[in-house]
Design a protein around this motif. Structure first.
Motif, PDB file in Angstrom:
ATOM      1  N   TRP A  53      -4.808  19.093 -13.305  1.00 46.32           N
ATOM      2  CA  TRP A  53      -5.753  19.699 -12.363  1.00 46.32           C
ATOM      3  C   TRP A  53      -5.731  18.965 -11.031  1.00 46.32           C
ATOM      4  N   VAL A  54      -5.768  17.633 -11.081  1.00 54.45           N
ATOM      5  CA  VAL A  54      -5.772  16.834  -9.847  1.00 54.45           C
ATOM      6  C   VAL A  54      -4.503  17.090  -9.037  1.00 54.45           C
ATOM      7  N   ASN A  55      -3.347  17.056  -9.707  1.00 56.48           N
ATOM      8  CA  ASN A  55      -2.089  17.236  -8.989  1.00 56.48           C
ATOM      9  C   ASN A  55      -1.904  18.680  -8.528  1.00 56.48           C
ATOM     10  N   HIS A  56      -2.440  19.635  -9.287  1.00 55.32           N
ATOM     11  CA  HIS A  56      -2.425  21.037  -8.859  1.00 55.32           C
ATOM     12  C   HIS A  56      -3.214  21.183  -7.563  1.00 55.32           C
ATOM     13  N   HIS A  57      -4.361  20.533  -7.499  1.00 59.05           N
ATOM     14  CA  HIS A  57      -5.188  20.581  -6.295  1.00 59.05           C
ATOM     15  C   HIS A  57      -4.450  19.955  -5.111  1.00 59.05           C
ATOM     16  N   ARG A  58      -3.823  18.810  -5.346  1.00 63.02           N
ATOM     17  CA  ARG A  58      -3.082  18.150  -4.257  1.00 63.02           C
ATOM     18  C   ARG A  58      -1.924  19.016  -3.773  1.00 63.02           C
ATOM     19  N   MET A  59      -1.210  19.614  -4.715  1.00 59.90           N
ATOM     20  CA  MET A  59      -0.073  20.438  -4.344  1.00 59.90           C
ATOM     21  C   MET A  59      -0.505  21.673  -3.557  1.00 59.90           C
ATOM     22  N   ARG A  86       0.865  30.457   1.784  1.00 58.66           N
ATOM     23  CA  ARG A  86       0.836  31.908   1.597  1.00 58.66           C
ATOM     24  C   ARG A  86       1.146  32.251   0.152  1.00 58.66           C
ATOM     25  N   VAL A  87       0.729  33.457  -0.222  1.00 58.51           N
ATOM     26  CA  VAL A  87       0.909  33.928  -1.590  1.00 58.51           C
ATOM     27  C   VAL A  87       2.186  34.754  -1.676  1.00 58.51           C
ATOM     28  N   THR A  88       2.999  34.450  -2.667  1.00 63.70           N
ATOM     29  CA  THR A  88       4.182  35.248  -2.970  1.00 63.70           C
ATOM     30  C   THR A  88       4.174  35.566  -4.458  1.00 63.70           C
ATOM     31  N   ASN A  89       5.012  36.504  -4.869  1.00 62.72           N
ATOM     32  CA  ASN A  89       5.125  36.800  -6.294  1.00 62.72           C
ATOM     33  C   ASN A  89       5.521  35.562  -7.078  1.00 62.72           C
ATOM     34  N   ALA A  90       6.441  34.786  -6.516  1.00 65.30           N
ATOM     35  CA  ALA A  90       6.896  33.573  -7.196  1.00 65.30           C
ATOM     36  C   ALA A  90       5.748  32.591  -7.376  1.00 65.30           C
ATOM     37  N   LEU A  91       4.893  32.471  -6.361  1.00 60.45           N
ATOM     38  CA  LEU A  91       3.752  31.557  -6.462  1.00 60.45           C
ATOM     39  C   LEU A  91       2.801  32.016  -7.564  1.00 60.45           C
ATOM     40  N   VAL A  92       2.505  33.315  -7.589  1.00 62.10           N
ATOM     41  CA  VAL A  92       1.579  33.847  -8.592  1.00 62.10           C
ATOM     42  C   VAL A  92       2.106  33.628 -10.004  1.00 62.10           C
ATOM     43  N   LEU A 152       6.598  25.788 -10.113  1.00 62.63           N
ATOM     44  CA  LEU A 152       5.527  26.035  -9.154  1.00 62.63           C
ATOM     45  C   LEU A 152       5.707  25.178  -7.907  1.00 62.63           C
ATOM     46  N   GLN A 153       6.039  23.926  -8.100  1.00 61.26           N
ATOM     47  CA  GLN A 153       6.190  23.045  -6.942  1.00 61.26           C
ATOM     48  C   GLN A 153       7.363  23.471  -6.062  1.00 61.26           C
ATOM     49  N   SER A 154       8.440  23.943  -6.689  1.00 59.62           N
ATOM     50  CA  SER A 154       9.589  24.390  -5.883  1.00 59.62           C
ATOM     51  C   SER A 154       9.193  25.571  -4.997  1.00 59.62           C
ATOM     52  N   VAL A 155       8.309  26.435  -5.510  1.00 62.83           N
ATOM     53  CA  VAL A 155       7.829  27.573  -4.721  1.00 62.83           C
ATOM     54  C   VAL A 155       6.958  27.091  -3.567  1.00 62.83           C
ATOM     55  N   VAL A 156       6.023  26.196  -3.860  1.00 66.62           N
ATOM     56  CA  VAL A 156       5.139  25.678  -2.809  1.00 66.62           C
ATOM     57  C   VAL A 156       5.946  24.930  -1.755  1.00 66.62           C
ATOM     58  N   ARG A 157       6.938  24.188  -2.196  1.00 63.28           N
ATOM     59  CA  ARG A 157       7.761  23.430  -1.245  1.00 63.28           C
ATOM     60  C   ARG A 157       8.537  24.361  -0.323  1.00 63.28           C
ATOM     61  N   ARG A 158       8.968  25.493  -0.850  1.00 61.30           N
ATOM     62  CA  ARG A 158       9.766  26.435  -0.065  1.00 61.30           C
ATOM     63  C   ARG A 158       8.906  27.284   0.868  1.00 61.30           C
ATOM     64  N   THR A 159       7.709  27.663   0.419  1.00 60.50           N
ATOM     65  CA  THR A 159       6.894  28.618   1.187  1.00 60.50           C
ATOM     66  C   THR A 159       5.673  27.987   1.846  1.00 60.50           C
ATOM     67  N   GLY A 160       5.417  26.725   1.547  1.00 60.85           N
ATOM     68  CA  GLY A 160       4.222  26.077   2.076  1.00 60.85           C
ATOM     69  C   GLY A 160       4.477  25.284   3.338  1.00 60.85           C
ATOM     70  N   SER A 161       3.602  24.322   3.580  1.00 65.53           N
ATOM     71  CA  SER A 161       3.710  23.494   4.772  1.00 65.53           C
ATOM     72  C   SER A 161       5.031  22.734   4.791  1.00 65.53           C
ATOM     73  N   GLN A 163       6.396  17.065   3.007  1.00 64.86           N
ATOM     74  CA  GLN A 163       7.711  16.698   2.500  1.00 64.86           C
ATOM     75  C   GLN A 163       7.670  15.367   1.751  1.00 64.86           C
ATOM     76  N   ALA A 164       6.889  14.420   2.265  1.00 65.29           N
ATOM     77  CA  ALA A 164       6.751  13.126   1.585  1.00 65.29           C
ATOM     78  C   ALA A 164       6.088  13.310   0.223  1.00 65.29           C
ATOM     79  N   TYR A 165       5.070  14.169   0.180  1.00 65.82           N
ATOM     80  CA  TYR A 165       4.394  14.440  -1.093  1.00 65.82           C
ATOM     81  C   TYR A 165       5.366  15.046  -2.098  1.00 65.82           C
ATOM     82  N   HIS A 166       6.133  16.032  -1.676  1.00 64.52           N
ATOM     83  CA  HIS A 166       7.059  16.707  -2.587  1.00 64.52           C
ATOM     84  C   HIS A 166       8.149  15.746  -3.073  1.00 64.52           C
TER      85      HIS A 166
END
Length: 200
Positions: free
Chosen positions: A65-71, A77-83, A130-139, A145-148
């Motif tokens: 939960w904690v790491n999900h919140h941080r990520m 933005r929302v994409t099918n892959a993110l969902v 999930l993280q690969s999606v956030v890394r590609r479509t997020g900030s 980048q350091a977080y990822h």
């Protein structure tokens, strides 16, 4: 509907839904802890395997939960892959109460520990997706980048530890569970010894 037009508001809704599901998962684990019908401290102490299994799983779910919140602080933005990657993570986590109850009731037998370790590795795989999606479509800023980079390193090492734990379980269930505890310790803090080793 692809959800491509949803911005931060859509991301917030997904995170809120995830929070609710995770809260339900923890509630189910608590309800699996049945109080003994017989009075006396001895009967309470006999439940130590159930409590230990619950405590370990609670720590795991809390860390996710904690790491999900941080990520998700880096999601934009929302994409099918993110969902669907998020749904996959929640499905994997929903199996934890069953594996926890079985581990405690079987008092850390080899088979129950193998099942537990197998269930524990499923959220790890889903989290990587999930993280690969956030890394590609997020900030894409430096902080994101350091977080990822830190998280990917942890994910690789955690997967190796999980794999070793499953093999060690064949020798001793306690050795396998020690590996599971080590993974929890690795993810407990935002930064780990790995970050010092790699200088970030």
């Amino acid at each position: 509907m692809t959800g491509e037009t949803e911005g931060h508001g859509g991301v917030t809704r997904i995170e809120a839904f995830s929070d609710g599901v995770i809260a339900i998962i923890i509630t189910i684990m608590v309800l699996e802890m049945k109080a003994p019908e017989e009075p006396g401290v001895a009967h309470l102490l006999a439940l130590w395997p159930v409590f230990v299994a619950y405590a370990l799983s609670y720590a795991y779910v809390a860390i996710y939960w904690v790491n999900h919140h941080r990520m998700f602080s880096h999601a934009r933005r929302v994409t099918n892959a993110l969902v669907w990657s998020n749904i996959a993570l929640l499905f994997a986590l929903s199996l934890v109460p069953f594996a926890t109850a079985y581990l405690g009731s079987q008092e850390f037998s080899r088979d129950s520990t193998l099942l537990y370790m197998g269930v524990m590795i499923l959220p790890a795989f889903a989290y990587v997706w999930l993280q690969s999606v956030v890394r590609r479509t997020g900030s894409q800023d430096e902080a994101a980048q350091a977080y990822h980079q830190r998280s990917v390193r942890k994910g690789i090492v955690a997967t190796l530890i999980y794999g070793s734990g499953m093999l060690l379980t064949l020798i001793s269930p306690w050795a396998g569970l020690a590996c599971a505890a080590l993974v929890a310790l690795l993810w407990f803090l935002p930064k780990s010894p790995l970050d010092a080793l790699f200088g970030s």
